[in-house]
Design a protein around this motif. Structure first.
Motif, PDB file in Angstrom:
ATOM      1  N   PHE A 320       0.829  -1.204   0.000  1.00 50.54           N
ATOM      2  CA  PHE A 320       0.000   0.000   0.000  1.00 50.54           C
ATOM      3  C   PHE A 320       0.868   1.261   0.000  1.00 50.54           C
ATOM      4  O   PHE A 320       0.590   2.221  -0.721  1.00 50.54           O
ATOM      5  CB  PHE A 320      -0.911   0.021   1.233  1.00 50.54           C
ATOM      6  N   LYS A 321       1.908   1.243   0.816  1.00 46.11           N
ATOM      7  CA  LYS A 321       2.804   2.396   0.874  1.00 46.11           C
ATOM      8  C   LYS A 321       3.514   2.588  -0.460  1.00 46.11           C
ATOM      9  O   LYS A 321       3.675   3.722  -0.935  1.00 46.11           O
ATOM     10  CB  LYS A 321       3.820   2.223   2.010  1.00 46.11           C
ATOM     11  N   ARG A 322       3.950   1.497  -1.071  1.00 40.06           N
ATOM     12  CA  ARG A 322       4.645   1.593  -2.356  1.00 40.06           C
ATOM     13  C   ARG A 322       3.736   2.177  -3.428  1.00 40.06           C
ATOM     14  O   ARG A 322       4.165   2.920  -4.308  1.00 40.06           O
ATOM     15  CB  ARG A 322       5.135   0.204  -2.777  1.00 40.06           C
ATOM     16  N   ALA A 323       2.448   1.866  -3.342  1.00 40.57           N
ATOM     17  CA  ALA A 323       1.486   2.387  -4.320  1.00 40.57           C
ATOM     18  C   ALA A 323       1.192   3.868  -4.104  1.00 40.57           C
ATOM     19  O   ALA A 323       0.640   4.514  -4.992  1.00 40.57           O
ATOM     20  CB  ALA A 323       0.191   1.585  -4.257  1.00 40.57           C
ATOM     21  N   GLY A 324       1.522   4.382  -2.916  1.00 38.87           N
ATOM     22  CA  GLY A 324       1.319   5.803  -2.655  1.00 38.87           C
ATOM     23  C   GLY A 324       0.430   6.127  -1.477  1.00 38.87           C
ATOM     24  O   GLY A 324       0.213   7.301  -1.168  1.00 38.87           O
ATOM     25  N   ALA A 325      -0.107   5.104  -0.799  1.00 41.13           N
ATOM     26  CA  ALA A 325      -0.983   5.365   0.336  1.00 41.13           C
ATOM     27  C   ALA A 325      -0.197   5.992   1.482  1.00 41.13           C
ATOM     28  O   ALA A 325       0.927   5.593   1.774  1.00 41.13           O
ATOM     29  CB  ALA A 325      -1.645   4.071   0.808  1.00 41.13           C
ATOM     30  N   ASP A 326      -0.822   6.955   2.144  1.00 42.19           N
ATOM     31  CA  ASP A 326      -0.222   7.559   3.332  1.00 42.19           C
ATOM     32  C   ASP A 326      -0.507   6.744   4.578  1.00 42.19           C
ATOM     33  O   ASP A 326       0.183   6.890   5.591  1.00 42.19           O
ATOM     34  CB  ASP A 326      -0.772   8.976   3.519  1.00 42.19           C
ATOM     35  N   GLY A 327      -1.512   5.904   4.536  1.00 39.36           N
ATOM     36  CA  GLY A 327      -1.863   5.067   5.667  1.00 39.36           C
ATOM     37  C   GLY A 327      -2.838   3.996   5.233  1.00 39.36           C
ATOM     38  O   GLY A 327      -3.416   4.056   4.140  1.00 39.36           O
ATOM     39  N   VAL A 328      -3.014   2.988   6.107  1.00 36.91           N
ATOM     40  CA  VAL A 328      -3.833   1.829   5.776  1.00 36.91           C
ATOM     41  C   VAL A 328      -4.749   1.490   6.944  1.00 36.91           C
ATOM     42  O   VAL A 328      -4.287   1.371   8.084  1.00 36.91           O
ATOM     43  CB  VAL A 328      -2.968   0.594   5.442  1.00 36.91           C
ATOM     44  N   LEU A 329      -6.028   1.321   6.671  1.00 34.85           N
ATOM     45  CA  LEU A 329      -6.931   0.730   7.642  1.00 34.85           C
ATOM     46  C   LEU A 329      -6.812  -0.772   7.519  1.00 34.85           C
ATOM     47  O   LEU A 329      -7.042  -1.333   6.435  1.00 34.85           O
ATOM     48  CB  LEU A 329      -8.382   1.148   7.380  1.00 34.85           C
ATOM     49  N   THR A 330      -6.438  -1.434   8.592  1.00 28.94           N
ATOM     50  CA  THR A 330      -6.202  -2.864   8.530  1.00 28.94           C
ATOM     51  C   THR A 330      -6.504  -3.539   9.849  1.00 28.94           C
ATOM     52  O   THR A 330      -6.167  -3.019  10.922  1.00 28.94           O
ATOM     53  CB  THR A 330      -4.747  -3.168   8.114  1.00 28.94           C
TER      54      THR A 330
END
Length: 343
Positions: A320-330
């Motif tokens: 997710f971070k590599r794709a550009g997300a600043d954060g992840v709900l998980t």
């Protein structure tokens, strides 16, 4: 050999093999760490939690390792999130079926389950933890849809009026971020105006801007109890088709223009291309939701011994971070935080 620079987009020349050997920088751990392009930290995690009336814990069969938490237990879990350094939690109610109605009136009851719990959490931990509350009607409606239903159709504008009422009571309860997940047209601007007029101009809006009509939501609907209410119906008239990409960009553009502070793509890993497009196009805070079906697949395979659980948790979140997300709900947030603290 030409390599595109991720900073300028212009070609960065490299000598041909054997002068260039890309394996040189992979040869040792210290070197791999030194040239690492993408990093994952506890600061990137948002922990979705399910809350129920009463006390104790209630397992969710389709989400191994995830429980519905009673009011006292959710406060203890919020304190654990603070101890782990997780910045924010997202609360989802398992509403008593007796409180579910056609008009979803419990959604804007100022003393409903999530409002009560939010007040308790903020009393316990204050601003050391962000609290995110969903704005949608499905946990409160007897039909399981995210909006009001008339003549078999989910109606837009009247739903938006109710969502504004819901957002106001949640903000008054002390939540930090309103997260509209309903996918009604125009709801971000209406909610922003309603919050400002009610004196909640400091409350953020994290818009579910690109939310798809996905088959990966099943375990979540089990957890909040909306699966039985929804029955054989679907949400394809307001959630996006999985075939759409350009439409997601249009949805995000509208929500930003209407006042969203951040945007979300949901689901996560099957839609990393959308995450990347959104971040590259708009450059705004962009989040992704590693949804219940994604979690269930990885957890199930790890529990069966088919995958290394710790490794796939961190690898999936790094993607997710590599794709550009600043954060992840998980739902892996606590597990990931503990793993990251060991690194």
């Amino acid at each position: 050999m030409l390599v595109l620079s991720r900073f300028s987009g212009s070609p960065a020349p490299r000598a041909a093999f054997p002068a260039t050997r890309l394996r040189r920088v992979r040869a040792t751990d210290w070197s791999r760490r030194l040239v690492r392009e993408t990093t994952l930290s506890v600061d990137d995690l948002i922990w979705p939690l399910f809350v129920m009336d009463g006390s104790g814990e209630q397992p969710v069969g389709s989400l191994p390792g995830v429980n519905r938490l009673g009011e006292t237990d959710i406060v203890a879990t919020a304190k654990r999130a603070v101890d782990l350094g997780i910045p924010a939690i997202a609360l989802f109610p398992a509403t008593d079926p007796k409180l579910k109605t056609e008009d979803a009136a419990e959604a804007f009851n100022p003393d409903n389950l999530v409002c009560r719990v939010t007040r308790q959490i903020k009393d316990a931990v204050g601003d050391s933890l962000g609290v995110i509350l969903d704005v949608a009607l499905d946990p409160y409606s007897s039909h399981g849809q995210d909006g009001l239903v008339r003549d078999g159709q989910v109606i837009n504008d009247e739903t938006v009026d109710v969502l504004c009422q819901q957002a106001i009571v949640q903000a008054a309860a002390g939540c930090d971020i309103i997260a509209p997940s309903d996918m009604m047209d125009g709801r971000i601007g209406a909610i922003r105006t309603a919050l400002d007029e009610a004196g909640h101009s400091g409350v953020q809006i994290m818009s579910y801007a690109a939310k798809y009509a996905s088959a990966f939501y099943g375990p979540f609907r089990d957890a909040v109890g909306s699966a039985a209410s929804l029955g054989a119906a679907d949400k394809k008239t307001y959630q996006q088709s999985p075939a759409q990409s350009d439409e997601a960009i249009a949805e995000v553009a509208l929500d930003i223009a209407e006042g969203a502070d951040s945007v979300m793509v949901k689901p996560g890993m099957p839609y990393l291309d959308i995450v990347a497009r959104v971040k590259e196009t708009f450059g705004v805070p962009t989040f992704a939701y590693q949804v219940s079906g994604e979690y269930a697949m990885l957890r199930g395979a790890a529990d069966a011994g088919w995958l290394n659980g710790d490794a796939v948790i961190l690898e999936s979140l790094l993607s997710f971070k590599r794709a550009g997300a600043d954060g992840v709900l998980t739902y892996f947030a606590a597990d990931a935080a503990e793993l990251l603290h060991r690194v």
